[in-house]
Write a protein that holds these residues in place. Structure first.
Motif, mmCIF file in Angstrom:
data_model
loop_
_atom_site.group_PDB
_atom_site.id
_atom_site.type_symbol
_atom_site.label_atom_id
_atom_site.label_comp_id
_atom_site.label_asym_id
_atom_site.label_seq_id
_atom_site.Cartn_x
_atom_site.Cartn_y
_atom_site.Cartn_z
ATOM 1 N N CYS A 1 -0.100 4.912 -1.892
ATOM 2 C CA CYS A 1 -0.897 6.134 -1.860
ATOM 3 C C CYS A 1 -2.396 5.887 -1.758
ATOM 4 O O CYS A 1 -3.142 6.762 -1.333
ATOM 5 N N GLY A 2 -2.862 4.724 -2.186
ATOM 6 C CA GLY A 2 -4.290 4.438 -2.167
ATOM 7 C C GLY A 2 -5.071 5.124 -3.267
ATOM 8 O O GLY A 2 -6.297 5.068 -3.291
ATOM 9 N N GLU A 3 -4.355 5.763 -4.188
ATOM 10 C CA GLU A 3 -5.004 6.514 -5.265
ATOM 11 C C GLU A 3 -4.543 6.104 -6.653
ATOM 12 O O GLU A 3 -4.868 6.761 -7.636
ATOM 13 N N GLY A 4 -3.748 5.049 -6.753
ATOM 14 C CA GLY A 4 -3.266 4.602 -8.052
ATOM 15 C C GLY A 4 -2.216 5.501 -8.663
ATOM 16 O O GLY A 4 -2.027 5.501 -9.876
ATOM 17 N N GLU A 5 -1.504 6.245 -7.826
ATOM 18 C CA GLU A 5 -0.510 7.195 -8.336
ATOM 19 C C GLU A 5 0.934 6.739 -8.169
ATOM 20 O O GLU A 5 1.791 7.137 -8.930
ATOM 21 N N CYS B 1 -4.764 -1.036 -5.551
ATOM 22 C CA CYS B 1 -5.427 -0.191 -4.558
ATOM 23 C C CYS B 1 -6.711 0.428 -5.095
ATOM 24 O O CYS B 1 -7.592 0.789 -4.315
ATOM 25 N N ILE B 2 -6.828 0.548 -6.415
ATOM 26 C CA ILE B 2 -8.034 1.157 -6.995
ATOM 27 C C ILE B 2 -8.791 0.190 -7.898
ATOM 28 O O ILE B 2 -9.746 0.584 -8.566
ATOM 29 N N TYR C 1 0.872 -1.176 0.000
ATOM 30 C CA TYR C 1 0.000 0.000 0.000
ATOM 31 C C TYR C 1 0.902 1.216 0.000
ATOM 32 O O TYR C 1 1.789 1.333 0.845
ATOM 33 N N ASN D 1 -3.153 -1.106 -10.798
ATOM 34 C CA ASN D 1 -3.003 -0.667 -9.414
ATOM 35 C C ASN D 1 -4.050 -1.373 -8.575
ATOM 36 O O ASN D 1 -5.242 -1.091 -8.693
#
Length: 154
Positions: free
Chosen positions: A38-42, A58-59, A36, A56
């Protein structure tokens, strides 16, 4: 029930279909190689393969993996001897190591589509994963080494 082929094994999940794939892997299966960030796919720390394409986790909702194949860093090579893993060691790529699973999974997808990538192809593909330690030159060298079997022995 949501059925997913994970690292070659078919599994069924009775979870909320919107659960991010990352949390299914880490919290429900104990596969903690996928990180894990950023949790934003960045940042790319959570990259896995979905039908051999980097995504990603996370997204990516679990529902998107339904009926499909997911590969994590744990599934890249059963014995840890994937050409990229060996090249990573020879080139001494990791510093903190946090981004490495995302880097390796992204590089593996690159080599699957471009077995002998150019520097430009490497730069484009690898721009999806942030390395806070700045190991980019070693990452590029490791990818070039892995794409050249004659260079594997050092």
């Amino acid at each position: 029930m949501i059925s997913v082929t994970l690292n070659g094994e078919t599994l069924e999940f009775d979870l909320d279909p919107d659960t991010p794939l990352l949390w299914v892997l880490r919290d429900h299966l104990g596969l903690t190689g996928t990180k894990y960030g950023c949790g934003e796919g960045e940042c790319g720390a959570c990259i896995v393969h979905l039908d051999d394409k980097p995504v990603n986790a996370c997204i990516t909702p679990l529902s998107e993996a339904s009926g499909r194949s997911v590969k994590t860093i744990e599934g890249l090579s059963p014995d840890g001897r994937h050409p990229l893993q060996l090249a990573w060691i020879i080139e001494e790529v990791p510093q903190c190591g946090y981004c490495q699973s995302g880097q390796l999974m992204t590089a593996a997808a690159l080599l699957a589509t471009h077995p002998r990538p150019t520097d430009a192809q490497i730069e484009t593909a690898m721009s999806e994963v942030i390395c806070r330690c700045g190991s980019y030159n070693r990452i590029r060298r490791a990818i070039l080494r892995a794409s050249n079997p004659e260079a594997q022995n050092g």
